[in-house]
Motif scaffolding. Sequence first.
Motif, mmCIF file in Angstrom:
data_model
loop_
_atom_site.group_PDB
_atom_site.id
_atom_site.type_symbol
_atom_site.label_atom_id
_atom_site.label_comp_id
_atom_site.label_asym_id
_atom_site.label_seq_id
_atom_site.Cartn_x
_atom_site.Cartn_y
_atom_site.Cartn_z
ATOM 1 N N HIS A 1 -4.900 5.001 5.558
ATOM 2 C CA HIS A 1 -4.503 5.653 6.110
ATOM 3 C C HIS A 1 -3.743 5.808 7.894
ATOM 4 O O HIS A 1 -3.437 5.153 8.417
ATOM 5 C CB HIS A 1 -3.237 6.067 5.755
ATOM 6 C CG HIS A 1 -2.220 6.743 4.599
ATOM 7 N ND1 HIS A 1 -2.273 7.286 3.521
ATOM 8 C CD2 HIS A 1 -3.026 5.344 3.019
ATOM 9 C CE1 HIS A 1 -1.268 6.876 2.771
ATOM 10 N NE2 HIS A 1 -2.153 5.232 1.885
ATOM 11 N N VAL A 2 -4.651 6.077 7.839
ATOM 12 C CA VAL A 2 -5.455 6.235 9.450
ATOM 13 C C VAL A 2 -6.029 5.376 9.963
ATOM 14 O O VAL A 2 -5.382 4.468 10.577
ATOM 15 C CB VAL A 2 -6.906 7.170 9.350
ATOM 16 C CG1 VAL A 2 -7.255 7.484 11.365
ATOM 17 C CG2 VAL A 2 -5.809 8.592 9.247
ATOM 18 N N MET A 3 -6.833 4.150 9.385
ATOM 19 C CA MET A 3 -7.593 2.696 9.823
ATOM 20 C C MET A 3 -6.097 2.427 9.652
ATOM 21 O O MET A 3 -5.966 1.585 11.014
ATOM 22 C CB MET A 3 -7.728 2.170 8.582
ATOM 23 C CG MET A 3 -9.156 1.388 9.529
ATOM 24 S SD MET A 3 -10.033 0.959 10.304
ATOM 25 C CE MET A 3 -11.444 1.940 9.816
ATOM 26 N N TYR A 4 -5.082 1.687 8.999
ATOM 27 C CA TYR A 4 -3.962 1.081 9.295
ATOM 28 C C TYR A 4 -3.276 1.130 10.353
ATOM 29 O O TYR A 4 -3.311 0.395 10.845
ATOM 30 C CB TYR A 4 -3.209 1.106 7.910
ATOM 31 C CG TYR A 4 -1.691 0.206 7.534
ATOM 32 C CD1 TYR A 4 -2.112 -0.905 7.599
ATOM 33 C CD2 TYR A 4 -1.156 0.748 7.991
ATOM 34 C CE1 TYR A 4 -0.803 -1.868 7.033
ATOM 35 C CE2 TYR A 4 -0.119 -0.615 8.358
ATOM 36 C CZ TYR A 4 -0.276 -1.835 7.493
ATOM 37 O OH TYR A 4 0.838 -2.334 7.460
ATOM 38 N N VAL A 5 -2.960 2.591 10.444
ATOM 39 C CA VAL A 5 -2.640 2.891 11.858
ATOM 40 C C VAL A 5 -3.283 2.320 12.965
ATOM 41 O O VAL A 5 -2.659 2.055 13.776
ATOM 42 C CB VAL A 5 -1.699 4.506 12.107
ATOM 43 C CG1 VAL A 5 -1.285 4.979 13.026
ATOM 44 C CG2 VAL A 5 -0.807 5.414 10.507
ATOM 45 N N MET A 6 -4.649 2.907 13.166
ATOM 46 C CA MET A 6 -5.133 2.097 14.056
ATOM 47 C C MET A 6 -5.869 0.443 13.942
ATOM 48 O O MET A 6 -5.691 0.225 15.775
ATOM 49 C CB MET A 6 -6.928 2.456 14.265
ATOM 50 C CG MET A 6 -6.650 4.137 14.232
ATOM 51 S SD MET A 6 -8.678 4.864 13.384
ATOM 52 C CE MET A 6 -10.000 4.062 15.335
ATOM 53 N N VAL A 7 -5.346 0.191 13.453
ATOM 54 C CA VAL A 7 -5.534 -1.600 13.422
ATOM 55 C C VAL A 7 -4.224 -2.002 13.875
ATOM 56 O O VAL A 7 -3.763 -2.942 14.693
ATOM 57 C CB VAL A 7 -5.633 -1.937 12.232
ATOM 58 C CG1 VAL A 7 -5.274 -3.707 11.968
ATOM 59 C CG2 VAL A 7 -6.625 -2.026 11.119
ATOM 60 N N THR A 8 -2.613 -1.283 13.333
ATOM 61 C CA THR A 8 -1.788 -1.877 13.969
ATOM 62 C C THR A 8 -1.313 -1.255 15.126
ATOM 63 O O THR A 8 -0.316 -2.030 15.878
ATOM 64 C CB THR A 8 -0.297 -0.964 13.191
ATOM 65 O OG1 THR A 8 -0.462 -1.166 11.905
ATOM 66 C CG2 THR A 8 0.698 -1.075 13.883
ATOM 67 N N LEU A 9 -2.240 -0.165 15.863
ATOM 68 C CA LEU A 9 -1.693 0.296 17.485
ATOM 69 C C LEU A 9 -2.715 -1.007 18.068
ATOM 70 O O LEU A 9 -2.094 -1.525 18.614
ATOM 71 C CB LEU A 9 -2.657 1.668 17.494
ATOM 72 C CG LEU A 9 -1.086 2.291 16.957
ATOM 73 C CD1 LEU A 9 -2.346 3.786 17.450
ATOM 74 C CD2 LEU A 9 -0.378 2.816 17.746
ATOM 75 N N ILE B 1 0.645 -1.359 -0.283
ATOM 76 C CA ILE B 1 0.091 -0.141 0.079
ATOM 77 C C ILE B 1 1.021 1.352 0.109
ATOM 78 O O ILE B 1 0.671 2.402 -1.228
ATOM 79 C CB ILE B 1 -0.639 0.284 1.141
ATOM 80 C CG1 ILE B 1 -1.597 -1.043 0.884
ATOM 81 C CG2 ILE B 1 -1.367 1.000 1.424
ATOM 82 C CD1 ILE B 1 -3.088 -1.158 -0.350
ATOM 83 N N PHE B 2 1.922 1.238 0.893
ATOM 84 C CA PHE B 2 2.646 2.343 1.176
ATOM 85 C C PHE B 2 3.348 2.930 0.489
ATOM 86 O O PHE B 2 4.508 3.887 0.232
ATOM 87 C CB PHE B 2 3.105 2.794 2.286
ATOM 88 C CG PHE B 2 2.418 2.834 3.516
ATOM 89 C CD1 PHE B 2 1.268 4.193 3.838
ATOM 90 C CD2 PHE B 2 1.758 1.307 4.652
ATOM 91 C CE1 PHE B 2 0.837 4.295 4.732
ATOM 92 C CE2 PHE B 2 0.698 1.870 5.341
ATOM 93 C CZ PHE B 2 0.375 3.194 5.722
#
Length: 267
Positions: free
Chosen positions: A239-247, A214-215
């Motif tokens: 991108h925000v959703m990806y960060v949230m799932v990773t966290l 993706i990135f």
Amino acid sequence: MMFVKIELKQILRSHWMQLVAFLFTFVFVAIIVIQRMALPDVEGFTRQTASFLNVLLFLLPLFIITIGSMSIAGDIESGWFSLLKTYPMKIGQYIIGKYVAISLAFLLVVLVAFGVVLAIGGLLGGVQLPIILVILTLLCIFIFVSLGIVLGAVAKTRLFALALSLVVWSFFLLLISYALMALGAVVAGHVLQKLTIISIHINPVEWLRFGYFIFTNQASVLGPAFYGVTKFYSSSVGHVMYVMVTLLWILLPLTLATKFSKEVAQR
């Protein structure tokens, strides 16, 4: 902070960590030497980048969860954890201290491996490490250290921690993929597509691999069947959703590890 320093020194003195550092450095240098001499320079998703990514997502999680889980389980089995309970340190501080120490140890291992790769690559005419690959390496460390800690809190003994880590590693790296291939022979294509998308989210290895595509704007390699999900995650909201799932992959195991450790402390 003192607890983190003590743990970090113990981990770095471990023969396990020294072998891991040697293995990663040797494998990465071998990839650079062989492919630098055999393949021309090309842009995009190269075989060299693919090799780095595959090695990182295959070997690094294995060593992280085994060493991380055995570190926690070893403290419980040896009585060190019981001794620490007599000090004015909360269980949450113990878990966070372990997490920071193990993460720093593996960051140092990866830093040494990448440093040697860049140095030798420079002698061979130069080599580039994509910044996204470096970032995903850091995320791989942060996620699997968290998973290793919760496995150690569940296992409570070194041997059980090792066995449990191998099972979890096999599940993420092998069993899910084999299960999807088996289901592909008996379910409709659209059902398999949805199951694959779900597996990407519940498998941290594939989640990181998916993030790389993706990135780096290489999502086309996933094929037209995943156009919808790749289009969403390529957007700002995605991108925000990806960060949230990773966290979530990082914080949830740490929360569970704290809960399980408190139960052990109360016994």
